[in-house]
Design an enzyme around this catalytic site. Structure first.
Site, PDB file in Angstrom:
ATOM      1  N   SER A   8      -0.778  16.861  -6.203  1.00 49.81           N
ATOM      2  CA  SER A   8       0.121  15.718  -6.018  1.00 49.81           C
ATOM      3  C   SER A   8       0.426  15.076  -7.352  1.00 49.81           C
ATOM      4  CB  SER A   8      -0.519  14.690  -5.083  1.00 49.81           C
ATOM      5  OG  SER A   8       0.179  13.473  -5.195  1.00 49.81           O
ATOM      6  N   HIS A  33       3.127  18.943  -4.683  1.00 49.18           N
ATOM      7  CA  HIS A  33       3.243  17.913  -3.650  1.00 49.18           C
ATOM      8  C   HIS A  33       3.906  16.665  -4.243  1.00 49.18           C
ATOM      9  CE1 HIS A  33       1.953  16.064   0.178  1.00 49.18           C
ATOM     10  NE2 HIS A  33       1.689  14.980  -0.517  1.00 49.18           N
ATOM     11  N   ASP A  35       5.161  12.800  -3.435  1.00 53.26           N
ATOM     12  CA  ASP A  35       4.992  11.650  -2.546  1.00 53.26           C
ATOM     13  C   ASP A  35       6.091  10.624  -2.758  1.00 53.26           C
ATOM     14  OD1 ASP A  35       2.425  12.216  -1.193  1.00 53.26           O
ATOM     15  OD2 ASP A  35       1.617  12.192  -3.227  1.00 53.26           O
ATOM     16  N   MET A  37       7.693   7.112  -1.589  1.00 60.96           N
ATOM     17  CA  MET A  37       7.324   5.883  -0.853  1.00 60.96           C
ATOM     18  C   MET A  37       8.437   4.853  -0.959  1.00 60.96           C
ATOM     19  SD  MET A  37       3.479   5.487  -2.286  1.00 60.96           S
ATOM     20  CE  MET A  37       2.382   6.899  -2.445  1.00 60.96           C
ATOM     21  N   MET A 137      -3.278  13.202   7.322  1.00 67.60           N
ATOM     22  CA  MET A 137      -3.654  12.237   6.281  1.00 67.60           C
ATOM     23  C   MET A 137      -5.136  11.919   6.425  1.00 67.60           C
ATOM     24  SD  MET A 137      -1.052  11.747   4.393  1.00 67.60           S
ATOM     25  CE  MET A 137      -1.981  10.674   3.296  1.00 67.60           C
ATOM     26  N   GLY A 142      -0.215   5.773   0.767  1.00 65.64           N
ATOM     27  CA  GLY A 142       0.316   4.724  -0.109  1.00 65.64           C
ATOM     28  C   GLY A 142      -0.243   4.773  -1.527  1.00 65.64           C
ATOM     29  N   PHE A 143      -1.458   5.306  -1.662  1.00 64.21           N
ATOM     30  CA  PHE A 143      -2.110   5.296  -2.975  1.00 64.21           C
ATOM     31  C   PHE A 143      -2.932   6.556  -3.199  1.00 64.21           C
ATOM     32  CE2 PHE A 143      -1.603   1.057  -1.289  1.00 64.21           C
ATOM     33  CZ  PHE A 143      -0.972   0.387  -2.333  1.00 64.21           C
ATOM     34  N   GLY A 144      -3.032   6.958  -4.453  1.00 68.48           N
ATOM     35  CA  GLY A 144      -3.921   8.062  -4.807  1.00 68.48           C
ATOM     36  C   GLY A 144      -5.329   7.520  -5.030  1.00 68.48           C
ATOM     37  N   GLY A 145      -6.277   8.410  -5.117  1.00 64.77           N
ATOM     38  CA  GLY A 145      -7.642   8.031  -5.486  1.00 64.77           C
ATOM     39  C   GLY A 145      -8.437   7.266  -4.448  1.00 64.77           C
ATOM     40  N   ASP A 175      -4.331  15.770   3.224  1.00 61.74           N
ATOM     41  CA  ASP A 175      -3.908  14.969   2.065  1.00 61.74           C
ATOM     42  C   ASP A 175      -4.718  13.676   1.980  1.00 61.74           C
ATOM     43  OD1 ASP A 175      -2.458  13.701   0.065  1.00 61.74           O
ATOM     44  OD2 ASP A 175      -0.588  13.551   1.209  1.00 61.74           O
ATOM     45  N   GLY A 176      -5.452  13.515   0.865  1.00 65.33           N
ATOM     46  CA  GLY A 176      -6.166  12.266   0.595  1.00 65.33           C
ATOM     47  C   GLY A 176      -7.657  12.469   0.400  1.00 65.33           C
ATOM     48  N   GLY A 177      -8.134  12.108  -0.770  1.00 72.22           N
ATOM     49  CA  GLY A 177      -9.571  12.180  -1.041  1.00 72.22           C
ATOM     50  C   GLY A 177     -10.130  13.589  -1.070  1.00 72.22           C
ATOM     51  N   GLY A 197      -4.651  15.007  -5.704  1.00 72.19           N
ATOM     52  CA  GLY A 197      -4.054  14.210  -6.769  1.00 72.19           C
ATOM     53  C   GLY A 197      -5.092  13.854  -7.806  1.00 72.19           C
TER      54      GLY A 197
HETATM   55  C1  DX5 Z   1      -1.275   9.220  -0.569  1.00 75.79           C
HETATM   56  C2  DX5 Z   1      -0.495  10.457  -0.932  1.00 75.79           C
HETATM   57  C3  DX5 Z   1      -1.323  11.536  -1.486  1.00 75.79           C
HETATM   58  C4  DX5 Z   1      -2.072  11.190  -2.731  1.00 75.79           C
HETATM   59  C5  DX5 Z   1      -3.383  11.893  -2.648  1.00 75.79           C
HETATM   60  O1  DX5 Z   1      -0.448   8.351   0.067  1.00 75.79           O
HETATM   61  O2  DX5 Z   1       0.165  10.973   0.221  1.00 75.79           O
HETATM   62  O3  DX5 Z   1      -0.580  12.729  -1.653  1.00 75.79           O
HETATM   63  O4  DX5 Z   1      -1.415  11.541  -3.922  1.00 75.79           O
HETATM   64  O5  DX5 Z   1      -4.143  11.475  -3.687  1.00 75.79           O
HETATM   65  P1  DX5 Z   1      -5.679  11.787  -3.847  1.00 75.79           P
HETATM   66  O6  DX5 Z   1      -5.851  13.265  -3.858  1.00 75.79           O
HETATM   67  O7  DX5 Z   1      -5.989  11.142  -5.159  1.00 75.79           O
HETATM   68  O8  DX5 Z   1      -6.392  11.122  -2.698  1.00 75.79           O
HETATM   69 ZN    ZN Z   2       1.070  13.031   0.057  1.00 78.03          ZN
END
Ligand code: DX5
Ligand code: ZN
Length: 217
Positions: A8, A33, A35, A37, A137, A142-145, A175-177, A197
């Site tokens: 991502s 990927h 994203d 928003m 999900m 909404g956010f990475g990390g 997707d996520g974590g 990501g």
């Molecule tokens: C979150 C995004 C993800 C995000 C994942 O809303 O859809 O694609 O970039 O990030 P990580 O891998 O850091 O959780």
């Molecule tokens: Zn995503």
């Protein structure tokens, strides 16, 4: 089966986006990927089509576009114009989901449905045969990390079961974590594709991070 890795670019260094996309081009990642928003469907804004036009030009990997926006069907032509391979729309953003899936396919892209952590897998029963992929999900979008939501493992198992009983061909992406630990458990539970990501872009060697994630099984 080795998982498909979809890095991502939300976690990339936007000051050096071309360098980071080139890294993905050289890596074992299958897709990239993206994203998108809108500050309405999710409490954040990422990037829009004027920026993505350059991402699309530089990327040699197929684009896995994840729209975290209301009324995503309005942007089918823009996503198509990017040359996207997959267009992911949220179940929660589409009251007429079946129609949107058909529209994405008619536009020549692979339709995928994304479900938030609070949306049960069972809601996909009547549309699962029509989609190329389901994106689960494993954080609130909404956010990475963010921290991985543990229940997602169970959801992947349930989705694998739904796919098998309905005879659907849908792929499962998460997707996520995602990291080496959660990634291994997700693949074991039935995930085909992993978005990553933070795990990739905070690594000292992002290309090696992608390789490790891809070869974890
Ligand atoms: C979150 C995004 C993800 C995000 C994942 O809303 O859809 O694609 O970039 O990030 P990580 O891998 O850091 O959780
Ligand atoms: Zn995503």
């Amino acid at each position: 089966m080795k998982p498909i890795i979809s890095p991502s670019i939300l976690s990339a260094d936007f000051g050096y986006l071309a360098r980071d996309i080139e890294m993905i081009n050289q890596s074992e990642a299958e897709w990239v990927h993206i994203d998108i928003m809108d500050g309405v469907f999710v409490p954040n804004i990422s990037f829009g089509f004027p920026v993505l036009k350059y991402v699309a030009k530089l990327s040699e990997k197929p684009l896995d576009v994840h729209l975290m926006i209301v009324q995503p069907e309005k942007f089918i032509p823009e996503v198509k114009a990017l040359g996207a391979y997959i267009m992911n729309v949220h179940y929660e953003a589409c009251p007429h989901l079946h129609r949107v899936v058909q529209q994405i396919r008619e536009a020549g892209m692979q339709p995928a449905i994304t479900i938030n952590p609070a949306t049960p897998v069972a809601m996909l029963k009547d549309v699962i045969r029509d989609v190329y992929m389901v994106l689960v999900m494993s954080v609130n979008p909404g956010f990475g990390g963010q921290k991985f939501i543990e229940h997602s493992i169970e959801k992947v198992r349930e989705l694998r079961e739904l796919i098998s009983i309905t005879g659907s061909q849908a792929l499962i992406e998460v997707d996520g974590g995602v990291n080496l630990e959660t990634g291994a458990r997700l693949v074991k539970a039935g995930a085909d594709a992993l978005v990553a990501g933070n795990f990739v872009f905070s690594a000292t060697d992002p290309e090696e991070a992608i390789r490790t994630l891809r070869n974890l099984v």
